[in-house]
Scaffold this active site. Structure first.
Site, PDB file in Angstrom:
ATOM      1  N   TRP A   1      -3.897   1.016   3.748  1.00 35.00           N
ATOM      2  CA  TRP A   1      -2.717   0.163   3.793  1.00 35.00           C
ATOM      3  C   TRP A   1      -1.703   0.669   4.810  1.00 35.00           C
ATOM      4  O   TRP A   1      -1.142  -0.106   5.593  1.00 35.00           O
ATOM      5  CB  TRP A   1      -2.106   0.062   2.410  1.00 35.00           C
TER       6      TRP A   1
ATOM      7  N   LYS B   1       2.481   0.543  -4.708  1.00 33.44           N
ATOM      8  CA  LYS B   1       2.445  -0.202  -5.965  1.00 33.44           C
ATOM      9  C   LYS B   1       2.093   0.756  -7.092  1.00 33.44           C
ATOM     10  O   LYS B   1       1.078   1.439  -7.044  1.00 33.44           O
ATOM     11  CB  LYS B   1       1.421  -1.333  -5.886  1.00 33.44           C
TER      12      LYS B   1
ATOM     13  N   LYS C   1       0.140  -6.484 -11.725  1.00 32.86           N
ATOM     14  CA  LYS C   1      -1.094  -7.243 -11.533  1.00 32.86           C
ATOM     15  C   LYS C   1      -2.309  -6.326 -11.421  1.00 32.86           C
ATOM     16  O   LYS C   1      -3.437  -6.757 -11.659  1.00 32.86           O
ATOM     17  CB  LYS C   1      -0.966  -8.168 -10.325  1.00 32.86           C
TER      18      LYS C   1
END
Length: 316
Positions: A20, A88, A171
């Site tokens: 990422w 995250k 999520k």
């Protein structure tokens, strides 16, 4: 503040050279920015990496955020520097989000959350995607928007960093549950019901912690949820799928490449929910499964056998 982030003079530092972090570095480089990519195992020191940087992007794993933030406090940070949190997860020690850690460490600098349905492998291949940059400082958010936006990567701003960050964090736990659902071949009906009820659970947690409900229907909520729950590229989905095949958690984690943040998040989320008395039935079953307290089939049965209730949004 946005004037300090221009492609002709700005220096951007990306902390974390994983998939990422590398993708974000490449996006900014293609837009003409001078980018420094730092990792713990690289030759560039942290002090040199952030010297005169107008934008500091954190893409390190949640377990490393606190340590890196503490190290940065010993370095000289440009007075107008903007911090961007692209991590995250939830910190297992403090139960805080990554942006909360950055804001506490650097209270005089704006912090922007970057989150959305962003599978790094697809973006690296040049496939189209969109994301959200959120901050209470809209000028800072707009500056970050210009840094990463291009014809293949659409960037939206949002004034709700709490909801944006929690959407991308929560999520991951749900993706593990959906992986179990697919691994057990429970069908499309069950998967649709699980994702829908999980979104309600995410909204319940988020609004209790100060987020806006509408944010969870956007890219960083529903969008990220759908992407993570419908792609075998998702490491969290792979965890659930592997557990449903009868593999141990240790075996599954050894097979996948990278970190499945949902594993840590599930444990922290259950503790956080307990402290705030928030009902998280889907996440709780994932927590029990990850801690080897129930089987995948028992987790499904527990959700199906819950008390009957109305579906109304305002009653959860």
């Amino acid at each position: 503040m946005s004037d300090s982030v221009r492609s002709d003079s700005a220096i951007l530092t990306v902390l974390g050279a994983g998939a990422w972090g590398t993708v974000l570095a490449n996006l900014a480089t293609r837009n003409g920015y001078q980018v420094r990519l730092w990792s713990r195992h690289g030759v560039l020191s942290l002090k040199d990496a952030i010297a005169d940087a107008s934008l500091i992007v954190s893409a390190v794993s949640i377990k490393g955020v606190t340590d890196v933030a503490e190290q940065l406090r010993e370095c000289a940070i440009a007075p107008s520097a903007i911090f961007v949190s692209a991590t995250k997860g939830l910190d297992p020690m403090t139960l805080r989000t990554p942006s909360q850690i950055w804001q506490a460490s650097f209270p005089h600098h704006p912090v922007v959350v970057l989150s959305g349905p962003n599978l790094s492998k697809e973006i690296d291949q040049g496939l189209p995607a969109a994301t959200v940059v959120a901050s209470t400082d809209l000028t800072a958010a707009a500056a970050v928007q210009r840094v990463f936006a291009c014809d293949r990567f659409r960037v939206y701003t949002n004034p709700d960093p709490v909801g944006t960050e929690l959407g991308g964090t929560l999520k991951n736990v749900i993706a593990i549950a959906v992986g179990v659902c697919d691994g057990l071949n429970l069908g499309t009906n069950a998967k649709a019901a699980l994702i829908t009820r999980a979104l309600t659970e995410m909204i319940r947690v988020g609004t209790h912690l100060g987020a806006e409900a509408e944010t969870f229907f956007g890219l960083s909520g529903l969008g990220d949820l759908l992407a993570t729950c419908n792609s075998s590229l998702s490491r969290n989905y792979q965890v659930g799928y592997g557990l449903a095949q009868g593999k141990s958690l240790a075996h599954v984690l050894n097979e996948i490449q990278g970190t499945a943040e949902g594993v840590n998040t599930a444990n922290v989320l259950v503790e956080l929910a307990h402290q705030h008395q928030i009902a998280v039935p889907v996440s709780y079953q994932v927590y029990l499964l990850l801690n080897n307290k129930i089987t995948p089939v028992q987790a499904v049965e527990a959700l199906m056998e819950r008390d009957l209730k109305p579906e109304q949004f305002n009653r959860f």
